[in-house]
Design an enzyme around this catalytic site. Sequence first.
Site, PDB file in Angstrom:
ATOM      1  CG  LEU A 146      73.989  29.910  55.457  1.00  0.00           C
ATOM      2  CD1 LEU A 146      74.592  30.399  56.756  1.00  0.00           C
ATOM      3  CD2 LEU A 146      73.303  31.060  54.742  1.00  0.00           C
ATOM      4  CG  ASP A 147      76.375  30.033  48.589  1.00  0.00           C
ATOM      5  OD1 ASP A 147      75.688  28.990  48.495  1.00  0.00           O
ATOM      6  OD2 ASP A 147      76.146  31.070  47.945  1.00  0.00           O
ATOM      7  CB  ILE A 148      81.960  27.347  50.703  1.00  0.00           C
ATOM      8  CG1 ILE A 148      83.228  27.020  51.504  1.00  0.00           C
ATOM      9  CG2 ILE A 148      82.282  28.112  49.435  1.00  0.00           C
ATOM     10  CD1 ILE A 148      84.187  26.105  50.784  1.00  0.00           C
TER      11      ILE A 148
END
Length: 449
Positions: free
Chosen positions: A164-166
């Site tokens: 998952l992206d930041i």
Amino acid sequence: MTTRKTPSKRPGPSRDRRGDNRASDKRRAAPKGARKAGPKTAEKSAPKAAPAARVSDATADRGERIAKVMARAGLCSRREAETWVENGRVELNGKVLTTPAITVTPNDKVLVDGKPLPTRERTRLWLYHKPRGLVTTNKDPEGRPTVFDRLPDELPRVLTVGRLDINTEGLLLLTNDGGLARVLELPSTGWLRRYRVRAFGKVTQADLDGLQEGVAIEGVLYGAIEATLDKEQGDNVWMTVGLREGKNREVKRVLEHLGLAVNRLIRVSYGPFQLMDLPENDVREIRGRVLRDQLGEALAEEAGADFDAPIFHQPKQEEEKKSSTSKRGGKPGNREGGQGKWLTAREGKSETDRRKAAKSDRSDEKKGKRKNSGPRREKVSPRSQFRMTSEPRLRKDYGEEAPAPRKRRIWGEDGLMDDKQQENRNARDRKDRGGPPRGGRGPRGGDRS
């Protein structure tokens, strides 16, 4: 006399011979005395599991790479295992390994830093509610906080299923089995990943329906996407997006192609596993039976999952509960032997703090009541407070002398004047009260017949 020329023979079987061959094939396939294959005999003869079993046995005999075995035991990642082997920290059957390009079998003896390789643990899966601002990686070169920095200490070494992206929050799957993580990440598995998306801009449901056939953006082909427009909130729109591939930044790039700027992205489900009411930055384990049922036999076999191995890393709270119930000799569900409701460490701490705060509040109230803050007042019923026309009177303390009665005044010839016979009447009344309690006063002078 004319002669009939016979056509030259072409190479290959003739029609008649072809028919003969088909007949002979039938005769060979169905020998004399054999019965016609019905549905029951076809079912019996159809499955042939022996070759597949031989293949799996042969794969087990060949073994696995040493780095994979070390990673599956929970010591380190595969890359770290290869570095350990090159540094001479791993021994195989009494010989120090210098290259990770070697396979081992269950019969081989592997030592890491002079200690035997740990036993393989059971395949497990956890749900983690990832907050925003965390990077899904073991080590970030920029020094940003990672997901693994926030995980509880009692968890074993785990891997993330995908990333998952930041700035993306929501459900992230964790597992201790690298094979299971690899299988669940594959698009061929077909598990639907569902997201709640908030984006800046305007869009219609017709535009979103066009994503069901896939879209190509800058030479990258994205598969079918299920998108539903939920509501419009000011200049933003809320949508529910479902996809099965999960390419890098897929949701954001596809919605940018429609003229939307994503400003919040929450993953709410991954296949059959839902985020539900899981608190942020909290972890919840999926029970082994549920995990086995959701995976199915095909995925479990492809991942090489092991549900029969023991569990070595138990949460501390569960260990304490097991020890306490064993000492008391009762079951967790009984009132005598244990508590009726099991809480996580976070829930238990919050419940303890709540009870302590309530207890301190009650003690403060009691102390406030005991304080001598002034003269005591009469107790007035709450129902009669609305009928009160004056303040409650002060209560009479014990040991205090009774106030003298007010003098009685009467009307006489000269107007209003003091009653001079009041003291005599009061004395006579006090004397009369000392008489018999019942039956009235006795005779004043002598007996009456």
